[in-house]
Design a protein around this motif. Structure first.
Motif, short mmCIF file in Angstrom:
data_model
loop_
_atom_site.label_atom_id
_atom_site.label_comp_id
_atom_site.label_asym_id
_atom_site.label_seq_id
_atom_site.Cartn_x
_atom_site.Cartn_y
_atom_site.Cartn_z
N SER A 77 0.84 -1.18 0.00
CA SER A 77 0.00 0.00 0.00
C SER A 77 0.88 1.25 0.00
CB SER A 77 -0.88 0.00 1.24
OG SER A 77 -1.59 1.20 1.33
N PHE A 79 -0.09 5.26 -0.12
CA PHE A 79 -1.00 6.39 -0.27
C PHE A 79 -0.33 7.58 -0.96
CE2 PHE A 79 0.95 7.99 3.56
CZ PHE A 79 0.81 9.37 3.49
N GLY A 99 -7.39 5.67 5.29
CA GLY A 99 -7.12 4.28 5.63
C GLY A 99 -8.34 3.36 5.65
N GLU A 103 -7.52 0.55 2.89
CA GLU A 103 -7.03 -0.76 3.33
C GLU A 103 -7.86 -1.92 2.78
OE1 GLU A 103 -5.38 -3.07 7.30
OE2 GLU A 103 -6.58 -1.27 7.56
N PHE A 125 -0.13 -2.57 6.17
CA PHE A 125 -0.84 -1.32 5.95
C PHE A 125 -0.60 -0.36 7.11
CE2 PHE A 125 -4.24 1.68 5.69
CZ PHE A 125 -4.42 1.85 4.33
N GLY A 126 -0.26 0.88 6.78
CA GLY A 126 -0.09 1.93 7.77
C GLY A 126 1.22 1.89 8.55
N LYS A 128 5.40 1.91 9.15
CA LYS A 128 6.61 2.51 8.58
C LYS A 128 7.39 1.35 7.96
CE LYS A 128 10.71 5.22 9.64
NZ LYS A 128 10.72 5.97 8.42
#
Length: 145
Positions: A77, A79, A99, A103, A125-126, A128
């Motif tokens: 993912s 963004f 999100g 997601e 997802f989300g 670092k």
């Protein structure tokens, strides 16, 4: 949906973990590393369309596709693919879906690829993420559906 697709000779994703860095997705050998961005108007149908395109696009050696040779895909993912830096010095993220919208659609791309028979690894997802890859060619294509 927007995807940056790179032909790779191996790729991996590492995220911070409680006991140190953790590899959450990794492919070895020839395959595709796919960064997927989602915008507000994307749907499950677009996710399925993107999955079909990724599975069949002829980006591998000898103009083969992942479906031709059973090559793996690493789907991550991203963004920031919908970032806009045309004005000023700081990108805006207005076109990127939040999100809770993005997601499930990235998950749908992965599910559709697996339903087609693909070996798929993912990022988290989300998180670092640190993405490492060896771009083969280099060969990079932008796909929008």
């Amino acid at each position: 949906m927007r995807a940056v697709v790179q032909r790779v000779d191996g790729a991996s994703v590492v995220v911070p973990g409680e006991s140190g860095p953790e590899t959450v997705g990794e492919i070895t050998g020839e395959g595709l590393c796919v960064l997927v961005g989602v915008t507000h108007t994307d749907t499950k149908e677009k996710a399925a369309q993107l999955a079909r395109k990724l599975w069949s696009v002829r980006m591998l050696g000898d103009e083969k596709s992942c479906s031709d040779v059973g090559a793996p895909l690493l789907v991550i993912s991203q963004f920031t693919l919908y970032g806009d830096a045309r004005k000023g010095r700081r990108p805006t993220w207005n076109a990127a879906a939040p999100g809770p919208v993005a997601e499930p659609l990235v998950d749908e791309v992965v599910a559709q690829l697996k339903a087609l028979g693909a070996q798929v690894e993912t990022g988290r997802f989300g998180a670092k993420m640190r993405v490492s890859l060896t771009n083969d060619g280099p060969f990079t294509v932008l796909i929008e559906v």
